[in-house]
Design an enzyme around this catalytic site. Structure first.
Site, mmCIF file in Angstrom:
data_model
loop_
_atom_site.group_PDB
_atom_site.id
_atom_site.type_symbol
_atom_site.label_atom_id
_atom_site.label_comp_id
_atom_site.label_asym_id
_atom_site.label_seq_id
_atom_site.Cartn_x
_atom_site.Cartn_y
_atom_site.Cartn_z
ATOM 1 N N ASP A 191 58.819 36.760 41.996
ATOM 2 C CA ASP A 191 60.052 36.616 43.051
ATOM 3 C C ASP A 191 60.326 35.042 42.994
ATOM 4 O O ASP A 191 59.513 34.209 42.490
ATOM 5 C CB ASP A 191 59.784 37.127 44.361
ATOM 6 C CG ASP A 191 61.261 37.549 45.011
ATOM 7 O OD1 ASP A 191 62.063 36.913 44.842
ATOM 8 O OD2 ASP A 191 61.061 38.729 45.522
ATOM 9 N N TYR A 221 77.401 46.401 45.525
ATOM 10 C CA TYR A 221 76.141 47.195 45.579
ATOM 11 C C TYR A 221 76.110 48.420 44.715
ATOM 12 O O TYR A 221 75.675 48.529 43.671
ATOM 13 C CB TYR A 221 75.611 47.345 46.846
ATOM 14 C CG TYR A 221 74.238 47.996 46.682
ATOM 15 C CD1 TYR A 221 73.261 47.336 46.128
ATOM 16 C CD2 TYR A 221 74.046 49.291 47.579
ATOM 17 C CE1 TYR A 221 71.847 47.761 46.042
ATOM 18 C CE2 TYR A 221 72.615 49.832 47.513
ATOM 19 C CZ TYR A 221 71.431 49.155 46.744
ATOM 20 O OH TYR A 221 70.465 49.645 46.882
ATOM 21 N N LEU A 262 59.030 40.586 46.500
ATOM 22 C CA LEU A 262 58.705 40.350 47.854
ATOM 23 C C LEU A 262 59.862 41.260 48.832
ATOM 24 O O LEU A 262 59.871 40.834 49.781
ATOM 25 C CB LEU A 262 58.630 38.868 47.978
ATOM 26 C CG LEU A 262 57.559 38.175 47.592
ATOM 27 C CD1 LEU A 262 57.633 36.865 48.081
ATOM 28 C CD2 LEU A 262 56.297 38.880 47.700
#
Length: 369
Positions: free
Chosen positions: A80, A187, A56
């Site tokens: 999800d 990240y 999603l």
């Protein structure tokens, strides 16, 4: 939320596919989105069963939509941990899947006879910096789980990487496929880890691991916490209010890609025969531009657009990222070619945001994600 723009990526369905109606698109769109050579890639003897995690987010829903035109709606399972909208449920299978629950993932793979796993679950750059422990769990532990799962069940697995996998010591213009990385965000660190653990499992266990380093991906979905999301937010703000405050300097050049090019690259890469692939990880891109260049092109459609610049912490992240991506390896090995440049990007984004956000009736908005 299913947008009309990606319907033009629909290919001729496989023999077992379920026909999906394709919305009518404007003449300019139909001319730009004619079928390309990648349609001719040989199909498998039977359609693969595909699981998409983190479905999603920005890419998941549209990726599922594209893959369902290829392999049939019932063969592509979106998943999800978020409650889906009604429109998501109406367009194909959706299940709950927590990437930190390894046994739960095993059950899904066995029960649904999964062949391909497309792993989108991740916290993006700016969000990850605000919650490092959660980013470690989702971006690193989650990758461990899906990689091991793919090894156990002999799945073909795709894990996206990013321009954020490079750091201030990397060459920035251009950034080659193989170079020093050393990112300074969690990240970026997690994506380098994913690249290396996937390559290790390929060499050690023969895992069919595939990874593309994407640039900033631009779609009409509202921004999701990425450093390149100014190139999404400006369309929403400009078309609603005629003004935008940018958190990057006007001369900050970054690689970018329209979502249709992004998903087509993924599909071509997943279909490419293993013997064609000289690497397991490839750079892919379409264009590079600065905020100033993007806003100048947008200003041709929004003549009174007023932009101010207030760089924040995301500027430090962008300053360590590539300015121009070298994706010549992908173009050589599996014949990647982009379709959208800056002019086409702006044209399609304006139409997409207007059709799906600005001009949407109130009762329809309850179905948006």
């Amino acid at each position: 939320m299913f947008r009309k723009c990606l319907a033009s990526l629909a290919l001729a369905p496989a023999p077992t596919s379920i026909p999906i109606p394709i919305p009518r698109i404007a003449p300019i769109a139909s001319q730009l989105l004619q079928p390309r050579a990648f349609h001719q890639v040989p199909r498998e003897s039977r359609p693969p069963k595909i699981l998409i995690t983190g479905g999603l987010g920005q890419l998941g829903i549209e990726c599922a939509k594209l893959l369902r035109t290829q392999y049939g709606s019932h063969n592509v399972i979106l998943s999800d941990i978020i409650k889906p909208s009604q429109s998501v449920l109406e367009n194909g299978p959706y299940i709950f899947a927590d990437i930190l629950d390894f046994k739960g993932l095993q059950k899904i793979v066995v029960d649904h006879r999964i062949d391909w796993l497309i792993h989108f679950s991740a916290l993006l750059s700016a969000v990850g910096e605000q919650n490092v422990p959660l980013a470690v769990r989702v971006n690193i532990e989650g990758v461990h789980n899906v990689i091991e799962l793919a090894k156990q069940y002999k799945l073909r697995i795709f894990v996206p990487s990013t321009i954020g996998a490079f750091g201030p010591d990397s060459p920035r213009n251009p950034t080659p496929n193989i170079t020093i990385q050393r990112p300074r965000t969690i990240y970026g660190v997690s994506k380098v880890h994913a690249e290396l653990i996937g390559e290790y499992y390929y060499h050690k266990f023969g895992l069919d691991f595939r990874c593309l380093r994407f640039p900033g991906v631009i779609s009409s979905d509202p921004p999701g916490g990425g450093t390149t999301d100014y190139a999404v937010a400006v369309f929403h703000e400009a078309l609603r209010h005629g003004k935008y405050t940018c958190y990057l300097r006007p001369d900050t050049r970054l690689p970018m890609m329209y979502i249709e090019d992004c998903l087509r690259a993924l599909l071509e890469f997943m279909r490419a025969p293993n013997e064609q692939l000289k690497r397991r990880v490839y750079n892919v891109t379409a264009m590079s531009f600065t905020p100033e260049e993007l806003f100048a092109q947008l200003g041709k459609h929004v003549p009174n657009l007023h932009v101010t610049y207030k760089p924040d912490s995301r500027q430090l992240i962008a300053d360590a990222w590539p300015q121009v991506f070298d994706d010549s390896d992908a173009r050589r090995d599996w014949h990647w070619q982009h379709k959208y440049d800056l002019v086409n990007l702006v044209d399609f984004m304006i139409k997409d945001v207007q059709d799906n956000y600005i001009n949407v009736q109130p009762e329809q908005q309850t179905l948006q994600i």
